[in-house]
Design a protein around this motif. Structure first.
Motif, PDB file in Angstrom:
ATOM      1  N   VAL A  62    -101.243  18.449  36.407  1.00  0.00           N
ATOM      2  CA  VAL A  62    -102.486  17.797  35.988  1.00  0.00           C
ATOM      3  C   VAL A  62    -103.446  18.836  35.413  1.00  0.00           C
ATOM      4  N   ASP A  63    -103.494  20.018  36.038  1.00  0.00           N
ATOM      5  CA  ASP A  63    -104.375  21.084  35.550  1.00  0.00           C
ATOM      6  C   ASP A  63    -104.042  21.477  34.115  1.00  0.00           C
ATOM      7  N   ASP A  71    -109.878  22.352  42.245  1.00  0.00           N
ATOM      8  CA  ASP A  71    -109.347  21.964  43.554  1.00  0.00           C
ATOM      9  C   ASP A  71    -109.920  20.620  43.994  1.00  0.00           C
ATOM     10  N   LEU A  72    -111.179  20.372  43.627  1.00  0.00           N
ATOM     11  CA  LEU A  72    -111.806  19.104  43.979  1.00  0.00           C
ATOM     12  C   LEU A  72    -111.071  17.949  43.315  1.00  0.00           C
ATOM     13  N   LEU A  73    -110.761  18.094  42.032  1.00  0.00           N
ATOM     14  CA  LEU A  73    -110.038  17.038  41.319  1.00  0.00           C
ATOM     15  C   LEU A  73    -108.628  16.873  41.876  1.00  0.00           C
ATOM     16  N   ASP A  74    -107.988  17.996  42.185  1.00  0.00           N
ATOM     17  CA  ASP A  74    -106.642  17.916  42.756  1.00  0.00           C
ATOM     18  C   ASP A  74    -106.659  17.105  44.050  1.00  0.00           C
ATOM     19  N   SER A  75    -107.698  17.306  44.864  1.00  0.00           N
ATOM     20  CA  SER A  75    -107.788  16.560  46.124  1.00  0.00           C
ATOM     21  C   SER A  75    -107.983  15.072  45.856  1.00  0.00           C
ATOM     22  N   ALA A  76    -108.710  14.742  44.789  1.00  0.00           N
ATOM     23  CA  ALA A  76    -108.923  13.335  44.434  1.00  0.00           C
ATOM     24  C   ALA A  76    -107.626  12.705  43.933  1.00  0.00           C
ATOM     25  N   VAL A  77    -106.885  13.449  43.108  1.00  0.00           N
ATOM     26  CA  VAL A  77    -105.613  12.953  42.585  1.00  0.00           C
ATOM     27  C   VAL A  77    -104.642  12.673  43.719  1.00  0.00           C
ATOM     28  N   GLU A  78    -104.673  13.554  44.735  1.00  0.00           N
ATOM     29  CA  GLU A  78    -103.749  13.423  45.874  1.00  0.00           C
ATOM     30  C   GLU A  78    -104.320  12.562  46.996  1.00  0.00           C
ATOM     31  N   ARG A  80    -106.927  12.950  48.986  1.00  0.00           N
ATOM     32  CA  ARG A  80    -107.290  13.674  50.206  1.00  0.00           C
ATOM     33  C   ARG A  80    -108.690  14.288  50.074  1.00  0.00           C
ATOM     34  N   ILE A  81    -109.595  13.513  49.482  1.00  0.00           N
ATOM     35  CA  ILE A  81    -110.964  13.984  49.282  1.00  0.00           C
ATOM     36  C   ILE A  81    -111.647  14.291  50.612  1.00  0.00           C
ATOM     37  N   ASP A  82    -111.502  13.387  51.570  1.00  0.00           N
ATOM     38  CA  ASP A  82    -112.185  13.591  52.853  1.00  0.00           C
ATOM     39  C   ASP A  82    -111.735  14.889  53.511  1.00  0.00           C
ATOM     40  N   GLU A  83    -110.455  15.151  53.448  1.00  0.00           N
ATOM     41  CA  GLU A  83    -109.924  16.389  54.020  1.00  0.00           C
ATOM     42  C   GLU A  83    -110.495  17.604  53.295  1.00  0.00           C
ATOM     43  N   TYR A  84    -110.563  17.517  51.966  1.00  0.00           N
ATOM     44  CA  TYR A  84    -111.080  18.635  51.176  1.00  0.00           C
ATOM     45  C   TYR A  84    -112.551  18.890  51.497  1.00  0.00           C
ATOM     46  N   LEU A  85    -113.330  17.821  51.597  1.00  0.00           N
ATOM     47  CA  LEU A  85    -114.762  17.963  51.847  1.00  0.00           C
ATOM     48  C   LEU A  85    -115.054  18.532  53.235  1.00  0.00           C
ATOM     49  N   THR A  86    -114.145  18.300  54.159  1.00  0.00           N
ATOM     50  CA  THR A  86    -114.331  18.834  55.508  1.00  0.00           C
ATOM     51  C   THR A  86    -114.299  20.359  55.511  1.00  0.00           C
ATOM     52  N   ASP A  87    -113.468  20.918  54.650  1.00  0.00           N
ATOM     53  CA  ASP A  87    -113.261  22.377  54.643  1.00  0.00           C
ATOM     54  C   ASP A  87    -113.950  23.101  53.489  1.00  0.00           C
ATOM     55  N   ALA A  99    -116.754  14.352  37.445  1.00  0.00           N
ATOM     56  CA  ALA A  99    -117.259  12.987  37.645  1.00  0.00           C
ATOM     57  C   ALA A  99    -116.736  11.998  36.616  1.00  0.00           C
ATOM     58  N   THR A 100    -116.517  12.454  35.379  1.00  0.00           N
ATOM     59  CA  THR A 100    -116.069  11.533  34.332  1.00  0.00           C
ATOM     60  C   THR A 100    -114.677  10.984  34.599  1.00  0.00           C
ATOM     61  N   ILE A 101    -113.912  11.679  35.433  1.00  0.00           N
ATOM     62  CA  ILE A 101    -112.532  11.267  35.691  1.00  0.00           C
ATOM     63  C   ILE A 101    -112.401  10.484  36.990  1.00  0.00           C
ATOM     64  N   LEU A 102    -113.257  10.775  37.939  1.00  0.00           N
ATOM     65  CA  LEU A 102    -113.159  10.142  39.256  1.00  0.00           C
ATOM     66  C   LEU A 102    -113.532   8.665  39.219  1.00  0.00           C
ATOM     67  N   LYS A 103    -112.988   7.927  40.164  1.00  0.00           N
ATOM     68  CA  LYS A 103    -113.379   6.522  40.335  1.00  0.00           C
ATOM     69  C   LYS A 103    -114.737   6.475  41.034  1.00  0.00           C
ATOM     70  N   PRO A 104    -115.538   5.433  40.764  1.00  0.00           N
ATOM     71  CA  PRO A 104    -116.875   5.336  41.377  1.00  0.00           C
ATOM     72  C   PRO A 104    -116.868   5.502  42.893  1.00  0.00           C
ATOM     73  N   GLU A 105    -115.860   4.924  43.543  1.00  0.00           N
ATOM     74  CA  GLU A 105    -115.795   5.034  44.998  1.00  0.00           C
ATOM     75  C   GLU A 105    -115.608   6.485  45.430  1.00  0.00           C
ATOM     76  N   GLN A 106    -114.833   7.239  44.658  1.00  0.00           N
ATOM     77  CA  GLN A 106    -114.615   8.654  44.982  1.00  0.00           C
ATOM     78  C   GLN A 106    -115.897   9.460  44.769  1.00  0.00           C
ATOM     79  N   VAL A 107    -116.606   9.152  43.696  1.00  0.00           N
ATOM     80  CA  VAL A 107    -117.871   9.840  43.438  1.00  0.00           C
ATOM     81  C   VAL A 107    -118.845   9.591  44.580  1.00  0.00           C
TER      82      VAL A 107
END
Length: 253
Positions: A62-63, A71-78, A80-87, A99-107
């Motif tokens: 994807v990169d 890394d933020l986008l990779d976590s969204a694609v996979e 695992r946003i919540d896991e990424y944001l924790t660390d 932001a232009t690629i993410l879904k509104p719920e992810q944003v």
């Protein structure tokens, strides 16, 4: 943010390297030919849910399609946003880049974790943020005495009116002027009536350009009856010419 033109060029090059037409790529992706065409012309970006499939078809990451690592986008694609944001702390700038690629719920999920502070600093994010969150920040900014003029177009009309009343109470009609273009006529007229009752027609001059002319004309006629024609001098430029002409004709001709 990702450069849509450059992403489109890369998609086009990868498609051609696979000896595929735009129609063939569209069929494999289960999307319209127009969608592929818009990607390659840089008019739009692939949906985040399509990026892994697109990468798999081309045999790349994807990169590589996007032309940069996130890394933020990779976590969204996979997913695992919540896991990424924790660390990992995320800045408004980092969010703005994807932001232009993410879904509104992810944003929304990311925004709730990001220390935005003042939305004026990240105007480019506003089209991607849920209105209820923007309203929440607008209310907070008003409470802190900060201007919401830059984010007012994204705030619900009802809340703009509510916050305008708060601003008016604290700073008077002059403090309302900057957000007056985003207020409904009913909200503006309510403020104008209050101000007129307190300070007369000259005290509503600051919002006169935004008031309905017929409403302002009613205030002017009432003022003329009470104080004479000279008392409306400040609002004359904003009055209906026919109204003034009728007055002159009736009084002087």
């Amino acid at each position: 943010m990702f450069n849509m033109t450059n992403v489109g060029i890369r998609i086009s090059e990868l498609r051609k390297a696979k000896n595929m037409t735009q129609m063939e790529l569209a069929d494999k992706m289960g999307i319209s030919f127009q969608a592929v065409s818009n990607w390659e012309r840089g008019n739009s970006m692939p949906d985040i849910s399509k990026l892994p499939e697109l990468a798999q078809l081309f045999g790349v990451t994807v990169d590589e399609i996007l032309g940069e690592k996130s890394d933020l986008l990779d976590s969204a694609v996979e997913n695992r946003i919540d896991e990424y944001l924790t660390d990992n702390p995320v800045t408004p700038q980092q969010l703005g880049e994807v932001a232009t690629i993410l879904k509104p719920e992810q944003v929304d999920r990311i925004v709730e974790k990001v220390p935005l502070g003042d939305l004026n600093e990240v105007i480019e994010l506003l089209p991607f943020i849920n209105r209820s969150l923007i309203d929440e920040f607008a209310r907070k900014m008003t409470e802190e005495g900060k201007s919401i003029v830059n984010i007012a177009p994204f705030v619900s009309r009802e809340l703009v009116a509510e916050l305008a009343a708060v601003v008016y109470k604290k700073g008077g009609i002059g403090a309302v002027r900057e957000i007056a273009p985003f207020l409904s006529q009913s909200a503006l007229q309510d403020l104008a009536k209050n101000q007129y009752a307190v300070g007369g027609i000259h005290s509503v001059v600051e919002i006169a350009p935004f008031l309905d002319r017929s409403f302002l004309g009613e205030l002017a006629r009432e003022t003329i009856r009470k104080e004479g024609i000279n008392a409306i001098g400040g609002v004359v430029p904003f009055l209906d010419r026919d109204m003034l002409s009728d007055y002159v004709r009736n009084v002087y001709l």
